[in-house]
Design a protein around this motif. Structure first.
Motif, mmCIF file in Angstrom:
data_model
loop_
_atom_site.group_PDB
_atom_site.id
_atom_site.type_symbol
_atom_site.label_atom_id
_atom_site.label_comp_id
_atom_site.label_asym_id
_atom_site.label_seq_id
_atom_site.Cartn_x
_atom_site.Cartn_y
_atom_site.Cartn_z
ATOM 1 N N ASP A 168 42.857 18.909 -4.447
ATOM 2 C CA ASP A 168 41.800 18.812 -5.551
ATOM 3 C C ASP A 168 42.339 18.060 -6.712
ATOM 4 O OD1 ASP A 168 40.169 20.582 -4.235
ATOM 5 O OD2 ASP A 168 40.914 22.295 -4.836
ATOM 6 N N GLY A 169 41.521 17.639 -7.508
ATOM 7 C CA GLY A 169 42.115 16.900 -8.636
ATOM 8 C C GLY A 169 43.075 17.754 -9.637
ATOM 9 N N GLY A 170 44.153 17.110 -9.819
ATOM 10 C CA GLY A 170 45.293 17.821 -10.894
ATOM 11 C C GLY A 170 46.402 18.592 -9.820
ATOM 12 N N SER A 171 45.915 18.696 -8.721
ATOM 13 C CA SER A 171 46.701 19.716 -7.918
ATOM 14 C C SER A 171 47.944 19.084 -7.112
ATOM 15 C CB SER A 171 45.878 20.276 -6.628
ATOM 16 O OG SER A 171 45.658 19.303 -5.655
ATOM 17 N N GLY A 218 40.870 8.406 -4.313
ATOM 18 C CA GLY A 218 41.783 8.231 -5.537
ATOM 19 C C GLY A 218 43.326 8.018 -5.148
ATOM 20 N N ASN A 277 48.023 15.004 -6.884
ATOM 21 C CA ASN A 277 46.958 14.243 -6.919
ATOM 22 C C ASN A 277 46.891 14.282 -8.729
ATOM 23 O OD1 ASN A 277 44.558 13.204 -7.657
ATOM 24 N ND2 ASN A 277 43.247 15.016 -6.395
ATOM 25 N N THR A 278 47.157 13.355 -9.237
ATOM 26 C CA THR A 278 46.978 13.113 -10.666
ATOM 27 C C THR A 278 45.729 12.733 -11.286
ATOM 28 O OG1 THR A 278 47.691 10.854 -10.725
ATOM 29 C CG2 THR A 278 49.736 12.475 -10.761
ATOM 30 N N GLY A 279 44.601 12.568 -10.599
ATOM 31 C CA GLY A 279 43.544 12.118 -11.076
ATOM 32 C C GLY A 279 42.664 13.399 -11.210
ATOM 33 N N ASN A 280 41.292 13.322 -11.383
ATOM 34 C CA ASN A 280 40.485 14.416 -11.458
ATOM 35 C C ASN A 280 39.418 14.825 -10.155
ATOM 36 O OD1 ASN A 280 41.053 14.999 -14.362
ATOM 37 N ND2 ASN A 280 39.669 13.369 -14.749
ATOM 38 N N SER A 281 39.357 13.779 -9.322
ATOM 39 C CA SER A 281 38.515 13.732 -8.004
ATOM 40 C C SER A 281 39.386 13.964 -6.839
ATOM 41 C CB SER A 281 37.918 12.493 -7.738
ATOM 42 O OG SER A 281 38.854 11.633 -7.602
#
Length: 544
Positions: free
Chosen positions: A467-470, A488, A514-518
């Motif tokens: 997940d995004g940001g995880s 991403g 995962n440094t993004g939001n998607s």
């Protein structure tokens, strides 16, 4: 005058000599319908499993003892012809038709010991149209193969002079049937009927039976020692499984069979009445031939295919009742009723299920053009090697749970297994947030859930989603290989990989972020683009 003519038309069995030919033609039509059904009827999970064994033998893999699975040596050449798994199973089904012909012929031949030829043909027609005997007659199983052999042995014993030249033929046929399936022991009442009928001939040679048995076991020990060991294990573990289910353990199948073969059922009830009322020297042997009809009351594995196996001697026993019915209502009328029953069964069989099965196989082949090791319920992708060659349900699941050994995790950690087909409730539950019913061991379920993602409906491929940001620290990658980054960028052990990148991962733990939001996906690179499919494991089978 008109009434007399009408009566003659309604009772052609009393004034026409060609009714036997009509019954034979009807029997041919029924067998043609069976053959057509072989190409359209849904494939059962057992048939997929049996075909996976055939394919494993063709690949040269050790499939263990050939006891209880005669289809392996008989049809191990079929995969060499090419074609899809569905097409190969259809072909094998059609190749069982000679055994079906032999079986029906043996029923007719045996019945002529008790009645005239026309009635004997009607006995064969009664069996061929008897519910599950019709729908399961060409299934990729051992049942019809074994039944054809043992019924041929009975027919030989009923008609030929019992002497040293005849008894070995009967012994070989029965032994081959027993090797095909140990359920042949359930034909014991039919053989007792033979003993009753031929006692004066048999008593001179009764000593041959134990001698032949010892000799046969000795030859088996010398030529196939592993087979003898396997036979011992099979016999020791079979009794509880065969008779440990209580009374009418598969009662719903028995009820359906009674309805699907309603004419046969009525005749069987009529036979019971005939036994009480008739005064005939044939009562005892015929009663013994009919006795196997009672096995579903106590035999655990009384599934639909069992009726195709156990009803042949019962059909022979119905000879006197069928003769009475033909005399009262007309042989042509009886022939028509039997035939229409088969036509109705043929028309009622759902055809869409095999379409779903073919669609799932196409989805797998789209993701994996070349065979890879995989896990599923029944060996549905027969030309792919199974990492865990057993069912994920029933007795196999119960034994697996009782042992407590995480065999799925062990298989995945032993070799790359990039594909899982969640074609059972147990495997589906491994990927469900709300599992219901049968489940894998927690360790196995967790490993599957953490290392596989959806590719197309029930087709799961090696992969992970974040997940995004995880972030996941020391995340185990259980399936080594090349993975494609989707959705991403992802950071793996400090290295950033952009969407579309392919990264080779070993079987080890990695720090993933995962440094993004998607949502970011790591997908088995060779699997290609995900596809939509609404086919679930519930859409893959139509029962038996």
């Amino acid at each position: 005058m008109t009434g007399i003519a009408l009566q003659g038309w309604l009772r052609p069995s009393e004034n026409a000599d060609n009714t036997a030919r009509v019954a034979i033609i009807a029997l041919g039509l029924v067998l043609c319908l069976q053959l057509a059904l072989a190409f359209t009827k849904s494939i059962n999970w057992d048939e997929f499993y049996h075909f996976s064994q055939i394919h494993a033998a063709w690949r040269g893999e050790d499939v263990g003892s050939l006891l209880q699975r005669p289809f392996v040596p008989l049809f191990s050449w079929v995969p060499s012809l090419g074609g899809s798994n569905i097409e190969n199973i259809q072909l094998i089904r059609s190749l069982i038709i000679p055994f079906e012909l032999l079986l029906v012929g043996a029923i007719v031949a045996a019945a002529t010991k008790f009645t005239d030829f026309r009635t004997a043909v009607l006995c064969g027609l009664a069996y061929a149209t008897a519910g599950y005997a019709f729908t399961q007659g060409l299934a990729l199983r051992a049942d019809v193969i074994a039944a054809s052999l043992v019924m041929t042995a009975l027919a030989v014993g009923l008609h030929r002079e019992l002497r040293p030249a005849t008894l070995p033929i009967m012994g070989v046929l029965t032994a081959l049937a027993f090797v095909a399936t140990i359920k042949v022991v359930l034909y014991l009442p039919a053989f007792l009927a033979l003993v009753v009928l031929r006692w004066e001939d048999l008593k001179r040679w009764i000593w041959v039976a134990p001698f032949a048995g010892v000799l046969g076991l000795g030859l088996l020990a010398l030529t196939m020692p592993d087979a003898l060991t396997s036979l011992g294990r099979t016999l020791s573990g079979s009794f509880d499984r065969m008779f440990g289910g209580g009374v009418f353990p598969q009662h719903m199948h028995w009820v359906r069979q009674s309805a699907m073969a309603s004419v046969f059922t009525v005749l069987l009830i009529g036979f019971a009445v005939w036994l009480f009322k008739a005064k005939s020297a044939q009562k005892t042997p015929l009663a013994l031939l009919a006795l196997p009809a009672l096995w579903p009351a106590i035999y655990f594995n009384s599934y639909p295919y069992f009726f195709a196996f156990i009803l042949p001697p019962v059909a022979v026993a119905l000879a006197p009742v069928i003769k009475i019915a033909a005399k009262r209502y007309g042989a042509l009328a009886l022939t028509a009723i039997f035939t229409l029953n088969a036509v109705a069964l043929f028309l009622m069989e759902p055809r869409s299920v095999q379409t779903n099965q073919a669609a799932v196989q196409n989805l797998v082949n789209s993701a994996f053009p070349e065979p890879v090791a995989y896990i599923d319920e029944s060996g549905m992708i027969g030309d792919f090697p199974r990492a865990v060659p057993q069912f994920a349900s029933g007795w196999a699941l119960n034994n697996y749970l009782s042992r407590g050994e995480p065999i799925y995790s062990q298989a995945i950690m032993a070799q790359p297994v990039p594909l899982i087909l969640s074609n059972s409730l147990t495997l589906r539950n491994a990927f469900s947030d709300e599992p219901i019913g049968e489940r894998l061991l927690p360790k196995d379920a967790a490993l599957l859930r953490d290392n596989y993602i959806q590719q197309a409906g029930i087709v799961m491929v090696a992969g992970k989603q974040l997940d995004g940001g995880s972030e996941r620290v020391a995340e185990l990658v259980a399936v080594p290989g090349a993975y494609r980054v989707e959705g991403g960028a992802i950071r793996i052990d400090g290295h950033v990989y952009e969407p579309g990148s392919v990264v080779a991962l070993e079987r080890q733990s990695y720090d993933l972020a995962n440094t993004g939001n998607s949502i970011v996906t790591l997908r088995w690179a060779a699997a290609g683009t995900p596809q939509a499919s609404d086919i679930t494991f519930l859409d893959l089978y139509s029962g038996y």
